[in-house]
Structures are given as structure tokens and as C-alpha cells.
Design an enzyme around this catalytic site. Structure first.
Site, PDB file in Angstrom:
ATOM      1  N   ARG A 298      46.862  33.542  44.433  1.00 27.06           N
ATOM      2  CA  ARG A 298      46.332  33.933  43.292  1.00 27.06           C
ATOM      3  C   ARG A 298      46.808  34.666  41.749  1.00 27.06           C
ATOM      4  NH1 ARG A 298      42.435  38.293  45.191  1.00 27.06           N
ATOM      5  NH2 ARG A 298      40.388  37.737  43.464  1.00 27.06           N
TER       6      ARG A 298
ATOM      7  N   ARG B 270      37.112  49.562  48.971  1.00 28.72           N
ATOM      8  CA  ARG B 270      37.065  48.443  47.844  1.00 28.72           C
ATOM      9  C   ARG B 270      35.968  48.444  47.648  1.00 28.72           C
ATOM     10  NH1 ARG B 270      40.316  44.527  47.284  1.00 28.72           N
ATOM     11  NH2 ARG B 270      39.681  43.891  45.718  1.00 28.72           N
TER      12      ARG B 270
ATOM     13  N   CYS C 297      47.388  38.911  47.214  1.00 28.58           N
ATOM     14  CA  CYS C 297      47.234  39.082  48.310  1.00 28.58           C
ATOM     15  C   CYS C 297      47.383  38.768  49.160  1.00 28.58           C
ATOM     16  CB  CYS C 297      46.108  40.074  47.703  1.00 28.58           C
ATOM     17  SG  CYS C 297      44.713  39.391  47.666  1.00 28.58           S
TER      18      CYS C 297
ATOM     19  N   ASP D  65      34.053  34.305  49.595  1.00 29.36           N
ATOM     20  CA  ASP D  65      33.369  35.878  50.403  1.00 29.36           C
ATOM     21  C   ASP D  65      32.483  36.852  51.629  1.00 29.36           C
ATOM     22  OD1 ASP D  65      34.047  37.303  46.570  1.00 29.36           O
ATOM     23  OD2 ASP D  65      34.937  36.793  48.336  1.00 29.36           O
TER      24      ASP D  65
ATOM     25  N   LYS E  88      30.173  45.019  43.275  1.00 26.57           N
ATOM     26  CA  LYS E  88      31.087  44.872  42.881  1.00 26.57           C
ATOM     27  C   LYS E  88      31.890  43.886  41.541  1.00 26.57           C
ATOM     28  CE  LYS E  88      35.654  43.458  45.594  1.00 26.57           C
ATOM     29  NZ  LYS E  88      36.153  42.455  44.881  1.00 26.57           N
ATOM     30  N   ASN E  89      31.125  42.838  42.502  1.00 28.18           N
ATOM     31  CA  ASN E  89      32.179  42.050  41.039  1.00 28.18           C
ATOM     32  C   ASN E  89      31.401  41.510  39.945  1.00 28.18           C
ATOM     33  OD1 ASN E  89      34.501  41.678  43.898  1.00 28.18           O
ATOM     34  ND2 ASN E  89      32.682  39.022  44.306  1.00 28.18           N
TER      35      ASN E  89
HETATM   36  C1  EPZ Z   1      36.678  36.420  42.482  1.00 26.90           C
HETATM   37  O1  EPZ Z   1      38.442  36.051  42.266  1.00 26.90           O
HETATM   38  C2  EPZ Z   1      36.091  37.913  42.728  1.00 26.90           C
HETATM   39  N1  EPZ Z   1      37.136  38.696  42.732  1.00 26.90           N
HETATM   40  C3  EPZ Z   1      36.811  37.071  45.070  1.00 26.90           C
HETATM   41  O2  EPZ Z   1      35.897  38.446  45.062  1.00 26.90           O
HETATM   42  C4  EPZ Z   1      36.470  36.085  44.739  1.00 26.90           C
HETATM   43  O3  EPZ Z   1      36.217  35.526  46.206  1.00 26.90           O
HETATM   44  C5  EPZ Z   1      36.986  35.282  44.105  1.00 26.90           C
HETATM   45  O4  EPZ Z   1      36.362  34.929  42.335  1.00 26.90           O
HETATM   46  C6  EPZ Z   1      35.633  33.705  44.003  1.00 26.90           C
HETATM   47  O5  EPZ Z   1      34.882  33.237  44.688  1.00 26.90           O
HETATM   48  C7  EPZ Z   1      36.449  39.900  41.201  1.00 26.90           C
HETATM   49  O6  EPZ Z   1      35.212  38.749  40.750  1.00 26.90           O
HETATM   50  C8  EPZ Z   1      37.006  41.223  40.922  1.00 26.90           C
HETATM   51  P1  EPZ Z   1      39.023  32.369  41.079  1.00 26.90           P
HETATM   52  P2  EPZ Z   1      39.178  35.643  41.603  1.00 26.90           P
HETATM   53  O7  EPZ Z   1      40.181  33.089  40.063  1.00 26.90           O
HETATM   54  O8  EPZ Z   1      38.554  35.188  39.943  1.00 26.90           O
HETATM   55  C9  EPZ Z   1      42.560  29.708  41.933  1.00 26.90           C
HETATM   56  C10 EPZ Z   1      36.126  39.966  47.258  1.00 26.90           C
HETATM   57  O9  EPZ Z   1      36.404  39.926  47.942  1.00 26.90           O
HETATM   58  N2  EPZ Z   1      42.902  30.096  40.475  1.00 26.90           N
HETATM   59  O10 EPZ Z   1      37.932  31.915  41.159  1.00 26.90           O
HETATM   60  O11 EPZ Z   1      40.371  35.952  41.628  1.00 26.90           O
HETATM   61  C11 EPZ Z   1      42.673  30.769  42.768  1.00 26.90           C
HETATM   62  O12 EPZ Z   1      44.126  30.891  43.568  1.00 26.90           O
HETATM   63  C12 EPZ Z   1      37.159  39.437  46.298  1.00 26.90           C
HETATM   64  O13 EPZ Z   1      35.321  40.490  46.667  1.00 26.90           O
HETATM   65  C13 EPZ Z   1      44.546  29.257  39.931  1.00 26.90           C
HETATM   66  O14 EPZ Z   1      44.454  28.623  40.699  1.00 26.90           O
HETATM   67  O15 EPZ Z   1      38.610  33.568  41.431  1.00 26.90           O
HETATM   68  C14 EPZ Z   1      41.611  30.813  43.962  1.00 26.90           C
HETATM   69  O16 EPZ Z   1      41.904  29.855  44.695  1.00 26.90           O
HETATM   70  C15 EPZ Z   1      37.814  38.389  46.697  1.00 26.90           C
HETATM   71  N3  EPZ Z   1      44.522  29.961  38.829  1.00 26.90           N
HETATM   72  C16 EPZ Z   1      40.784  29.686  42.954  1.00 26.90           C
HETATM   73  O17 EPZ Z   1      41.390  29.378  41.834  1.00 26.90           O
HETATM   74  C17 EPZ Z   1      43.822  31.006  37.941  1.00 26.90           C
HETATM   75  O18 EPZ Z   1      44.631  31.311  36.930  1.00 26.90           O
HETATM   76  C18 EPZ Z   1      39.455  30.675  42.823  1.00 26.90           C
HETATM   77  O19 EPZ Z   1      40.073  32.294  42.321  1.00 26.90           O
HETATM   78  C19 EPZ Z   1      42.738  31.630  38.349  1.00 26.90           C
HETATM   79  C20 EPZ Z   1      42.817  31.055  39.503  1.00 26.90           C
END
Ligand code: EPZ
Length: 420
Positions: A121, A397, A116, A305, A22-23
Site C-alpha cells: 500500500r 474497524r 498492512c 473488499d 466506512k469508505n
Molecule cells: C481504498 O483503499 C479503500 N479504503 C480500501 O478498503 C479498498 O480496498 C481500496 O480503496 C480499493 O477499492 C478506504 O477507502 C479507506 P487504492 P486505498 O489506492 O485508497 C496501489 C476496506 O477493507 N497504489 O485504490 O488504499 C495499491 O498498492 C479497505 O475497507 C499504489 O501503488 O486503495 C493497491 O495495489 C481495504 N500507489 C492499488 O493501488 C499509491 O500511491 C489500489 O489502492 C496508491 C495505491
């Protein structure tokens, strides 16, 4: 929303082939609009987020054709650069279309993806990087209007190795003028998959999978045929299902090198694991053990995850485990539902202490997010008696017909629609 009707107390095991990630597929679907030619993606996971992405591509004017798990996208007919709030609200990762649209058309409008149940996020890291590269951003009533008259390569320093921000900068940089270097980049296998897809379409990218990625902008990108790699979180989910129910599972398509920390933790719980080049074999112990601590973190640390499914598994293990969730600030909502089944879990901020119990009993449970829902399904399978797990739309999803997969492995799971 429908619910899963689960009869617990059965052993899960046998042989199963893991699906496409998915990711990995979601950022690659956004990236198809950069290849101004036909793209063929094989091994696509038929999950609801995949179909939402197809809706977005068609809304933008792309031609989309699917046969089974093979998808053809032709973005030569792309005629729009706006993605409405309704579409963005259906799928948070629609934010990845921002980078791709700006990379291709130098303009894009997108509703705020919002947060969410696992956390706020924010997308500040995405937007700050875009502005450094020459994107002008105006936020009007929760809509981001972006324009990039000139898109210039730049040194981008991410305060956190954000997966989404790394992906969005890659999508923007491949057609920017000059060189972009992402410092403190995310190293997840899904980043590597995206970079490999973009390179197959003619992009010049170096260093994916390391904390520093360099991109040389190119003027034009072409089509490609690309196979989506396996889903390491789906693989971990099914391994946990066998481990929790005392089963033996031969998981085809799972590659050890992308699941090291997850497999290490499963070994710590007493599971016997064997590896082939493209498969993982797990034999559950008679009783799981859990006298250790686990912290989630950016790859290659234990994946956030996998945290909900691991928590489920640990509720039945002998001993106590401390889980520290360092990535998302609100990713323990499944703990309350597990306690409804007789689990003993204490939450202190981002730390969860899981005290193993002998057994769980069935209950009426509410999933609050995708992986939390999967965690409740696993607990229901290992519990005594019947459970109902509401919130199937969350689970759909990220998992393709999980009720069929778990039944195929020996469980008894039925999806009951809202209409009953
Ligand atoms: C991706 O989400 C994945 N989703 C998530 O999988 C996964 O949990 C996550 O990466 C971490 O591995 C997809 O790939 C579609 P991040 P993403 O940006 O990109 C903070 C699932 O269940 N952050 O690495 O949104 C954020 O708040 C989903 O499959 C900022 O502060 O994750 C979080 O605390 C859930 N500012 C941390 O970074 C930003 O601009 C990690 O978020 C962006 C992120």
C-alpha cells in the site's frame, strides 16, 4: 484482542437496514477541515475507524460533537497541521488528512501510513500528484513534512485509478489556484460521495464517477449538512451471510446501482434477487453454485473488499471458482483459516481456486485484517459446531457491532473481550 464466539448451523435472514459507508465517511471527515465553518454529517457509521478520525480532528484543534449518528465538526479552531505516527499507525486512511491540511493551511506533517496485511500500500501516486501541484515534500525519519507556498491546478495522470490518490488530489485541488484535471481517476461511489460533499461546501467539481474529474479551485468553502450514503460492502457482507446459510434477506438502504457486479455474482451462485429503489431482496438457493471465474478490479469491477466474503461463500458452493485478486498483492490470508474449517482452496499468486465442499466444521480462527475477519465470521455461521474468530479489533474497524447484527438476523454470535 477479543474474539467472536460463534455457534454455526443456523439460518440467517429477515429484514436489516444497512449503515453509513466506512469508505465514504473517512475521506469526508478529512474534508471537513476545508469547510471553514460548521459541518453536520448524518448517518455516520459508529465504527472504530470513525472514532480514530474524530481523535485526529480533535488533535488538530477542531471542535467535534456527536449525537448518535449525527456529527458536527467546526474546524474554525484548527490550530495544528501535524499528525503523529501513533495516530497514523492506528488508521492507514489518515493519509487523506494530508491533502485536506495542505488544501487549507498549505502545510502538513504526517507519519508514513505504512502497509498492512493486504499489501505494501504505497503512496507514491499521492505524493507525485502533490509535487506536480507545487507541494514540497521532505521525508525525515518516516515523517512527511509538506509545504505548498503556491498551490497550482495541474493535469494529474494517475498510473492506476487509486481511490486514495483520487481522494487526496480532490482534497488538495478544491482550494488550489486554477484548474486541476485528474485523468484515470477512481470511479468508486465513495469518490462520488466525497465530490458531492465538497460541492455542498462550495467546491467546483465536474465529472466525478467518470475517469476524468475537473476541479476549479475556489478561495473559500462554507459549511454544509450531508448524509453519508450506504455501505455497499457491509450490504454485500450481509447478503453473503444469508446466501451461505440458506436464508432470505430484505436489505433496506442497499441501492442496486452501486452494487451491480456484486449482485451479478450472487445471481451466478444461484441466489434469487429482487430489487426496489432503496432495497435488495435475496433468497438463497438450496445449494450454491460456483462454476465461474471472478476478477476483482477498480469500480465498477467486482470490489476487492468483497473478495474475502465471496471466497467464504464459494467454499460451500457446488463446483469450482477461480478468483483473481488484481488490486492487492496479499489479500488471500483468510484462505488458510477457511481451510482449517475443511474448505478446499489452492492459492497460486494472485489467483485462488475454490473447490466447493459439502460442509465446514467449526475451528479456532485468527483474522488478519478487516474483511478477512468478516469472511471468517460468515464461514463460522455456516459451519457445523462452534468457532472462535480472534482479531475482533480488525472487524470493528469497518463493522458496527457485527455480533449484534448477525444475532439479530438469526445467528448466534457473541463478542468475548480479552478479559473473557
Ligand atoms: C481504498 O483503499 C479503500 N479504503 C480500501 O478498503 C479498498 O480496498 C481500496 O480503496 C480499493 O477499492 C478506504 O477507502 C479507506 P487504492 P486505498 O489506492 O485508497 C496501489 C476496506 O477493507 N497504489 O485504490 O488504499 C495499491 O498498492 C479497505 O475497507 C499504489 O501503488 O486503495 C493497491 O495495489 C481495504 N500507489 C492499488 O493501488 C499509491 O500511491 C489500489 O489502492 C496508491 C495505491
Amino acid at each position: 484482542m477479543g474474539y467472536y464466539l460463534v455457534e454455526g448451523g443456523r439460518v440467517l435472514g429477515g429484514e436489516y437496514s444497512v449503515g453509513g459507508s466506512k469508505n465514504a465517511v473517512l475521506p469526508i471527515l478529512a474534508a471537513t477541515i476545508l469547510a471553514q465553518d460548521e459541518v453536520v454529517l448524518e448517518n455516520c457509521p459508529l465504527i472504530s475507524d470513525f472514532f480514530v478520525s474524530l481523535d485526529i480532528l480533535e488533535e488538530l484543534g477542531c471542535q467535534v460533537h456527536r449525537e448518535g449518528r449525527t456529527l458536527t465538526v467546526d474546524s474554525r479552531s484548527l490550530c495544528r497541521t501535524e499528525i503523529g505516527e501513533d495516530m497514523v499507525g492506528r488508521m492507514r486512511s489518515s493519509i487523506l488528512f494530508l491533502g485536506a491540511l495542505l488544501g487549507r493551511e498549505r502545510r502538513a506533517s504526517l507519519g508514513h501510513p505504512g502497509g498492512c496485511t493486504i499489501g505494501r500500500r504505497p503512496i507514491d501516486l499521492h505524493l507525485r500528484a502533490f509535487e506536480k501541484m507545487g507541494v514540497h515534500i521532505r521525508e525525515v525519519e518516516d515523517i512527511f513534512h509538506c509545504e505548498a507556498p503556491v498551490l497550482l491546478g495541474y493535469h494529474i495522470y494517475l498510473d492506476y485509478p487509486s481511490v486514495g490518490a483520487t481522494e487526496n488530489v480532490l482534497l488538495l485541488a478544491v482550494k488550489a489556484e486554477g484548474t486541476t484535471v485528474i485523468h484515470n481517476a477512481a470511479r468508486e461511489p465513495e469518490i462520488v460521495a466525497l465530490a458531492r460533499f465538497l460541492r455542498a461546501c462550495g467546491a467546483e467539481i465536474y465529472g466525478e464517477g467518470t475517469p476524468t474529474i475537473m476541479i476549479e479551485g475556489v478561495r473559500k468553502m462554507h459549511g454544509a449538512v450531508f448524509t453519508i450514503p450506504f455501505d455497499r460492502i457491509e450490504a454485500g457482507t450481509f447478503l453473503c451471510a444469508a446466501a451461505m446459510t440458506g436464508g432470505t434477506l430484505y436489505l433496506k438502504g442497499a441501492q442496486r446501482q452501486y452494487m451491480e457486479r456484486t449482485l451479478e455474482v450472487l445471481e451466478q451462485t444461484g441466489c434469487a434477487l429482487r430489487y426496489e429503489e432503496d432495497a435488495v431482496y435475496l433468497q438463497a438457493p438450496t445449494r450454491l453454485l460456483s462454476d465461474f471465474t471472478v476478477a476483482t478490479g477498480p469500480y465498477p469491477a467486482f470490489p476487492t473488499d468483497m473478495q474475502p466474503m465471496l471466497m467464504s461463500l464459494l467454499t460451500l458452493a457446488k463446483g469450482t471458482c477461480m478468483i483473481s485478486e488484481t488490486v492487492f498483492e496479499a489479500r488471500f490470508r483468510h484462505a488458510a483459516a477457511l481451510c482449517q474449517m475443511g474448505a478446499n482452496i489452492q492459492i497460486h499468486g494472485r489467483n485462488a481456486a475454490v473447490f466447493g465442499v459439502e460442509k465446514l466444521h467449526g475451528a479456532r480462527l485468527e483474522a488478519a485484517d478487516l474483511r478477512g475477519g468478516a469472511a471468517l465470521l460468515l464461514a463460522a455461521l455456516a459451519a457445523e459446531g462452534q468457532s472462535r474468530v480472534y482479531g475482533s479489533a480488525f472487524v470493528e474497524r469497518g463493522y458496527e457491532k457485527i455480533e449484534d447484527a448477525l444475532t439479530f438476523l438469526g445467528g448466534r454470535v457473541r463478542l468475548v473481550s480479552e478479559k473473557g
